[in-house]
Write a protein that holds these residues in place. Structure first.
Motif, short mmCIF file in Angstrom:
data_model
loop_
_atom_site.label_atom_id
_atom_site.label_comp_id
_atom_site.label_asym_id
_atom_site.label_seq_id
_atom_site.Cartn_x
_atom_site.Cartn_y
_atom_site.Cartn_z
N GLN A 203 -20.14 -25.67 -9.14
CA GLN A 203 -19.77 -26.92 -9.81
C GLN A 203 -19.12 -26.65 -11.17
O GLN A 203 -18.07 -27.20 -11.48
N ASP A 204 -19.77 -25.80 -11.95
CA ASP A 204 -19.30 -25.61 -13.33
C ASP A 204 -18.27 -24.49 -13.44
O ASP A 204 -17.70 -24.28 -14.50
N LYS A 205 -18.06 -23.74 -12.36
CA LYS A 205 -17.18 -22.55 -12.41
C LYS A 205 -17.62 -21.61 -13.52
O LYS A 205 -16.79 -20.99 -14.19
N ASP A 206 -18.92 -21.61 -13.74
CA ASP A 206 -19.43 -20.74 -14.80
C ASP A 206 -19.97 -19.48 -14.14
O ASP A 206 -21.02 -19.49 -13.51
N TYR A 207 -19.20 -18.39 -14.26
CA TYR A 207 -19.58 -17.17 -13.56
C TYR A 207 -20.45 -16.26 -14.42
O TYR A 207 -20.73 -15.13 -14.05
N SER A 208 -20.86 -16.79 -15.57
CA SER A 208 -21.68 -15.94 -16.43
C SER A 208 -23.17 -16.15 -16.16
O SER A 208 -23.99 -15.36 -16.60
N VAL A 209 -23.52 -17.23 -15.39
CA VAL A 209 -24.94 -17.43 -15.10
C VAL A 209 -25.39 -16.36 -14.10
O VAL A 209 -24.60 -15.83 -13.33
N ARG A 210 -26.72 -16.07 -14.13
CA ARG A 210 -27.25 -15.06 -13.22
C ARG A 210 -28.51 -15.61 -12.56
O ARG A 210 -29.28 -16.32 -13.21
N ALA A 211 -28.68 -15.28 -11.27
CA ALA A 211 -29.90 -15.66 -10.57
C ALA A 211 -31.02 -14.71 -11.04
O ALA A 211 -30.79 -13.52 -11.22
N THR A 212 -32.21 -15.30 -11.22
CA THR A 212 -33.33 -14.46 -11.63
C THR A 212 -34.34 -14.43 -10.50
O THR A 212 -34.28 -15.23 -9.57
N GLY A 213 -35.28 -13.55 -10.58
CA GLY A 213 -36.32 -13.51 -9.56
C GLY A 213 -36.70 -12.09 -9.23
O GLY A 213 -36.12 -11.12 -9.73
N ASP A 214 -37.70 -12.03 -8.34
CA ASP A 214 -38.21 -10.73 -7.92
C ASP A 214 -37.10 -9.95 -7.22
O ASP A 214 -36.39 -10.48 -6.38
N ARG A 215 -36.97 -8.67 -7.60
CA ARG A 215 -35.87 -7.88 -7.01
C ARG A 215 -36.31 -7.18 -5.72
O ARG A 215 -35.54 -6.46 -5.12
N ARG A 216 -37.57 -7.41 -5.29
CA ARG A 216 -38.03 -6.69 -4.09
C ARG A 216 -37.78 -7.53 -2.85
O ARG A 216 -37.66 -8.74 -2.94
N GLY A 217 -37.71 -6.90 -1.73
CA GLY A 217 -37.62 -7.60 -0.45
C GLY A 217 -36.21 -8.12 -0.18
O GLY A 217 -35.28 -7.89 -0.96
N GLU A 218 -36.09 -8.86 0.95
CA GLU A 218 -34.77 -9.32 1.37
C GLU A 218 -34.18 -10.31 0.38
O GLU A 218 -32.99 -10.28 0.07
N ILE A 219 -35.03 -11.22 -0.07
CA ILE A 219 -34.54 -12.23 -0.99
C ILE A 219 -34.12 -11.57 -2.30
O ILE A 219 -33.12 -11.94 -2.92
N GLY A 220 -34.90 -10.55 -2.69
CA GLY A 220 -34.54 -9.78 -3.88
C GLY A 220 -33.16 -9.18 -3.71
O GLY A 220 -32.31 -9.25 -4.61
N ALA A 221 -32.92 -8.59 -2.52
CA ALA A 221 -31.61 -8.00 -2.24
C ALA A 221 -30.52 -9.05 -2.32
O ALA A 221 -29.43 -8.80 -2.85
N LEU A 222 -30.86 -10.25 -1.82
CA LEU A 222 -29.92 -11.37 -1.87
C LEU A 222 -29.59 -11.72 -3.32
O LEU A 222 -28.43 -11.92 -3.69
#
Lengths: 488, 199
Positions: A203-222
């Motif tokens: 929506q905002d075309k803001d490419y500087s935001v980052r997803a946060t969260g646990d880096r382990r597992g499949e979702i982490g890989a995602l």
């Protein structure tokens, strides 16, 4: 997944776990209940068989000695078992010999007068069990005992099973709901967060935001992959923007350079033309004087002198034209609202007296535009004189002037004649300075008219082009933008 | 499977069925009151069957069989009222793998080795002396003499409501060291009487 439609991941997970555990429990419960039912029935049949055998053995003597009362007394012992609704003792020829009814007051005829089939065995009905056993005497059947047994006990036990199972199912489903809604958070939270981040990015075309969260597992890989992609996009976008900025900068620089060079060139050509005028005047002037004198010149000399005078005059014309052309590029545009129809009327008034031949003029109403009146007048003058010039040899000359099309952004004016036309192969040369498609002795002129037209129209922000065919006339078009714009 | 089981059951059933057909026939003819002779004959048919049944509800001391060569001897003392009926009823029958043997006696002396002894009504007057001779033996005495059981016999037939019933003199049975099954006891009318004649 079509099962859940477009429900959220959270709902899908909860539903999936509940459906899974529910199905497992249901199958488990059904199997257990089924086995239970079979076991209960089998046990009941076994017990009733034993009862029938005991009663049958005790009834043997009564049967043999034809003592109905004794048989009934023996059968009555069955009242110890409340499940037994009734019993009957049949003789070997299948006649009812003695009966026992748990509830004689009901009056229901429980036992048939004659025994239906000859065999031993049992029959499970919806609510009762009918069991027959032979009474043996010396290895042969002396009669048959039939016991009718109520299945209510089994039904009750089954109902109890179902109720217990139902409450267990309900409790476990509630537990499963509680557990899965707690556990699904671990799975859905990162996904939902990721989805929200993706939505924000798109929506905002803001490419500087980052997803946060646990880096382990499949979702982490995602999450990691998503962030990497974002970084890549951000870098590419930055590179692209840099390249674009650089390009724009370069265009600005080049344009400035070009304008400077163009200015220099124009100044140069103007000064050259201007400076060339004086020597040419001298040449022409002295040639005239010489011609007037005619002193010491033979016929050939006079002819050569005349050629010099003519060439000088022509060169003067060329230089004048060049100066006009050069002025077109240098003078300021005097922009105002201009009626093209009025302009054309003036041009035609001046052009008409030159003509002896009858020209078929077809002139449509013309619009009012925004531009420099003197310059636009020159455009019409050039195009009209061209049209008249190249129709000079036509038998029925016709010149049409009108609006080719009138759009939102621009209006296109067309000037068409049925003159000699031109070869479309040379259309690119048509608007060049001193470019001629016909020999000078065929049609007069210096060949700068269309160059002037193009320059004027360009300065108004419009375009010029032409169509033609040898022997079938030519059409010249120029467009003028409707939007008022400041031009150079 | 079912068919085989059924057919084997049928073969087992056949003797009992014959019996029942016989008794049914007896019952049917019993209803035909006009014919006293046939009524009497059907009574004897039933009594003959009862004699056979008694063998299954009474246990004799095992040594009694060694004298008879394993056979179970049913004797008739005096004038035989059964005629051929008794032989027909017992033909081919066994009790606990023992063959049944019908013997007819004119004198009580010969009858002492019987297991069951039917004392004919013709011996009514000599009953006391007959029972005296049998004292100490394991003979089950059966008769149709009035008050047979109360007069010292062990089982006495009587007809009640046109049905053949019997009395059991428990004292006499016990003295003869016979074990009478409870199934039989509950059917018979228990009578008191002298365990032995002359009492």
């Amino acid at each position: 997944m079509a099962l859940f439609g477009n429900a959220s991941v959270r709902l899908k997970l909860i539903l999936a776990s509940i459906l899974g555990s529910g199905t497992a429990l249901l199958v488990f419960g059904a199997v257990i209940t089924g086995f239970d039912l079979m076991a209960l029935r089998a046990r009941l049949v076994r017990r009733m068989t034993v009862q029938a055998d005991i009663v049958g053995a005790n009834c043997l003597s009564a049967l043999l000695f034809n003592d109905q009362k004794s048989a009934e007394d023996t059968l009555a012992a069955l009242k110890a078992d409340p499940r037994i609704l009734g019993a009957g003792l049949y003789t070997a020829d299948r006649k009812l010999f003695a009966t026992y009814l748990r509830d004689p007051a009901s009056g229901a005829r429980v036992m048939d007068e004659a025994l239906g089939d000859a065999g031993e065995g049992h029959l499970l009905m919806r609510d009762r069990l009918r069991l027959s056993r032979s009474v043996l005497f010396n290895g042969a059947a002396a009669g048959t005992v039939v016991i009718l047994c109520d299945l209510r006990e089994i039904t009750e036990s089954l109902t109890r099973d179902v109720v217990v199972f139902g409450s267990v199912l309900l409790t476990s489903l509630l537990l499963a709901l509680a557990i899965s809604s707690r556990l699904q958070r671990d799975i859905t939270q990162p996904i939902l967060h990721l989805a929200a981040t993706a939505r924000r990015v798109s929506q905002d075309k803001d490419y500087s935001v980052r997803a946060t969260g646990d880096r382990r597992g499949e979702i982490g890989a995602l999450v990691v992959a998503f962030n990497e992609m974002l970084e890549e996009i951000r870098q590419q976008e930055a590179a692209l923007r840099g390249a674009q900025d650089e390009l724009e900068q370069r265009v600005v620089e080049r344009t400035a350079q070009l304008q400077a060079a163009n200015g220099e060139l124009e100044a140069f050509s103007y000064s050259v033309s201007h400076d060339l005028r004086a020597p040419i005047r001298h040449i022409a002037g002295f040639a005239e004087i010489l011609e007037a004198d005619g002193a010491g010149l033979n016929e050939a000399g006079r002819r050569h002198l005349k050629k010099i005078a003519q060439a000088a005059a022509r060169m003067g014309e060329l230089i004048d034209d060049l100066l006009v052309f050069s002025r077109m590029g240098r003078s300021e545009l005097q922009a105002a609202t201009v009626s093209l129809a009025d302009l054309l009327k003036e041009v035609l008034k001046e052009a008409q007296p030159d003509v002896q031949r009858p020209i078929d003029w077809r002139i449509d109403p013309l619009p009012t535009v925004h531009g420099d009146a003197a310059m636009l007048r020159l455009v019409f003058a050039n195009l009209v004189s061209n049209a008249m010039k190249y129709t000079a040899k036509s038998e029925h000359p016709r010149i049409e002037i009108g609006v080719d099309r009138d759009e939102d952004r621009e209006v296109v004016i067309r000037v068409r004649d049925n003159g000699v036309g031109f070869d479309m192969a040379y259309v690119s040369k048509l608007f060049g300075v001193f470019q001629r498609l016909h020999r000078a002795d065929e049609f007069e002129g210096t060949g700068i008219g269309l160059a002037n037209v193009r320059r004027i129209i360009n300065r108004h922000g419009g375009r010029t082009w032409a169509e033609g065919e040898l022997g079938h006339g030519a059409a010249f078009y120029f467009s003028l933008p409707k939007v008022k714009e400041s031009t150079t | 499977m079912v068919k085989a089981a059924r057919s084997s059951r049928w073969t087992r059933l056949r003797p009992a069925l014959l019996l029942c057909v016989a008794s049914a026939f007896a019952l049917a003819s019993d209803r035909a009151r006009g014919d006293d002779a046939s009524a009497a004959r059907s009574d004897y048919r039933i009594k003959a069957a009862y004699l056979y049944y008694f063998t299954t509800f009474v246990d004799w001391p095992s040594e009694t069989f060694s004298k008879s060569g394993d056979a179970l001897v049913i004797g008739v003392l005096g004038e035989d009222p059964f005629g051929a009926i008794l032989d027909e009823t017992l033909r081919g029958k066994t009790v606990k793998d023992r063959p049944l043997l019908v013997k007819r006696f004119a004198s009580i002396k010969e009858a002492r080795d019987s297991h069951i002894l039917f004392i004919s009504s013709s011996e009514q007057d000599r009953l006391a002396s007959i029972l005296k001779v049998l004292e100490g033996t394991t003979v089950l005495t059966v008769g149709e003499i009035d008050h047979f059981a109360s007069r010292g016999g062990e089982i006495g037939f009587r007809v009640e409501d046109k049905k053949v019933r019997f009395d059991i003199n428990v004292t006499a049975v016990e003295r003869a060291r016979l074990k009478v099954s409870a199934q039989l006891m509950k059917l018979g009318r228990i009578v008191e009487g002298p365990g032995h004649p002359g009492g």
